[in-house]
Design an enzyme around this catalytic site. Structure first.
Site, mmCIF file in Angstrom:
data_model
loop_
_atom_site.group_PDB
_atom_site.id
_atom_site.type_symbol
_atom_site.label_atom_id
_atom_site.label_comp_id
_atom_site.label_asym_id
_atom_site.label_seq_id
_atom_site.Cartn_x
_atom_site.Cartn_y
_atom_site.Cartn_z
ATOM 1 N N SER A 40 29.656 -0.111 27.796
ATOM 2 C CA SER A 40 30.701 -0.406 28.780
ATOM 3 C C SER A 40 31.880 0.563 28.730
ATOM 4 C CB SER A 40 31.227 -1.823 28.570
ATOM 5 O OG SER A 40 31.727 -1.975 27.258
ATOM 6 N N ASP B 292 41.237 -6.129 28.277
ATOM 7 C CA ASP B 292 40.715 -7.474 28.496
ATOM 8 C C ASP B 292 40.228 -8.180 27.234
ATOM 9 O OD1 ASP B 292 38.407 -6.122 27.891
ATOM 10 O OD2 ASP B 292 37.438 -6.398 29.835
ATOM 11 N N HIS C 199 37.807 -4.134 26.019
ATOM 12 C CA HIS C 199 37.870 -2.812 26.642
ATOM 13 C C HIS C 199 39.309 -2.344 26.744
ATOM 14 C CE1 HIS C 199 34.373 -5.138 28.100
ATOM 15 N NE2 HIS C 199 33.757 -4.068 27.629
#
Length: 381
Positions: free
Chosen positions: A47, A347, A350
């Site tokens: 990610s 978040d 991340h």
């Protein structure tokens, strides 16, 4: 990428580093190098590098609101299925090389002239079947590095490149001017197996073996310019801080047990890269030291313009961390801070665009690449 969790929550972590005392603007990064040194980029990872191969319906559980605002608000002003408020390190890399942002492989309509991004949020280094075999399937994204390699092979075949022996011209056209950007990956492997019957040592052995096997495959295919990111200090992520007891802390105030896994993982990878450099002397292989770049920022947050080191900008619950497992960013009960640029973490897992920008500058302009990124550019013919 992920950390470890008592509820096995897939996280996605990837990279961050810096070493300069200034926060570079996008224009400063973009003008630092000669345009078009590379004509294309092929990116892989999780990610931290994914520019859209995952969306809310397919993303890891608990972080499955990536298609909702406020994701993307800072730069794109709408969600782009990037796990951040804006651009990622790979986006700043593309800008620095005067190339467009990399399209995700899963977008069939994308223009792949300047490269493709194969990274998948929640992806693991170890093949998915290992987790199935060991009954570790809760929240586990089915894609792995092997999936990304399969996608890459399909892409090559679609361009007429079967192998360097039977289709040398077609393969040369795809490889000669390409930068291979291998983003951080492996953190999810440790996270998914936390509290399972599989030992961390087993995960480390299998994850580093899978990762180096993937690199070997790229090198065997003809990759000439390769940058490999190590793991960041995963124990410094908000989720790690949230899950681990207060007694499990290192001198940075991060989760010591998680960081130890990252340190050893990175040392194994670096030793293998040294071996690859001897095996492939005509290939330029660069190691991006995510660990030391990120930790440098943590230890000198004010110097880099950050006021919040561990607290997530987008989340719920307030307090020192502003994080709740079942109310993550993008969910109805979560909200975003007014100024993400003051936060390292976006978040809970991340990073903010500001942090990715700082890390990108450290990789491209600083001393956190070994050898320096400028060396790779100088070697590019």
């Amino acid at each position: 990428m992920a950390i470890f969790s008592r509820v096995v929550i897939p996280l996605k972590i990837t990279l961050i580093i810096l070493t300069t005392t200034l926060i570079f603007s996008p224009s400063a990064i973009s003008s630092a190098f000669t345009p078009k040194k590379f004509k294309k980029i092929y990116a892989f990872g999780d990610s931290y590098t994914d520019t859209g191969n995952t969306h809310s319906a397919t993303g890891p559980s608990s972080f499955n609101y990536v298609s909702n605002p406020p994701y993307g608000n800072t730069f794109f002003h709408h969600p782009t299925n990037r796990y951040s408020d804006g651009r990622l390190v790979i986006d700043f890399v593309a800008e620095s090389l005067s190339l467009p942002f990399l399209p995700p492989y899963r977008d069939p309509k994308a223009d792949r002239t300047y490269g493709v991004n194969f990274a998948v949020a929640g992806s693991t280094a170890i093949r998915h079947r290992f987790f199935v075999k060991n009954n570790i399937t809760l929240n586990v994204t089915p894609q792995s590095l092997q999936t990304q390699l399969t996608w890459f092979n399909r892409f090559l075949e679609s361009k007429g490149c079967v192998n360097s022996t039977t289709t040398p011209q077609q393969c040369e056209a795809l490889f000669s001017d390409a930068l291979f950007w291998v983003g951080e990956i492996g953190a999810n492997d440790y996270a998914y197996s936390f509290a399972s019957s599989v030992s961390p040592n087993t995960i480390q052995r299998l994850a580093t073996r899978s990762f180096t096997g993937f690199l070997q495959a790229l090198l065997n295919k003809g990759a000439k310019y390769v940058l490999v990111q190590g793991l960041p200090p995963t124990g410094c992520l908000t989720l790690s801080m949230y899950l681990a007891p207060d007694t499990d802390r290192d001198d940075m105030g991060c989760v010591e047990s998680a960081n130890k896994h990252s340190i050893l993982h990175n040392s194994i990878i670096q030793a293998k890269l040294d071996s690859f450099r001897k095996q492939f002397p005509q290939t330029v292989i660069v190691y991006a030291d995510y660990w030391n770049a990120y930790s440098t920022v943590v230890r000198n947050a004010n110097k880099y313009g950050f006021k919040e080191v561990f607290k997530s900008c987008c989340g719920a619950g307030g307090g020192n961390l502003n994080f709740e497992v079942f109310s993550t960013c993008g969910s109805p009960s979560a909200s975003s801070c007014p100024d993400p640029s003051q936060y390292i973490n976006w978040d809970g897992v991340h990073l903010t665009e500001a942090m990715y920008k700082t890390i990108a500058s450290m990789f491209l302009n600083g001393t956190y690449c070994k050898p320096p990124f400028s060396y790779l550019l100088a070697k590019k013919q």
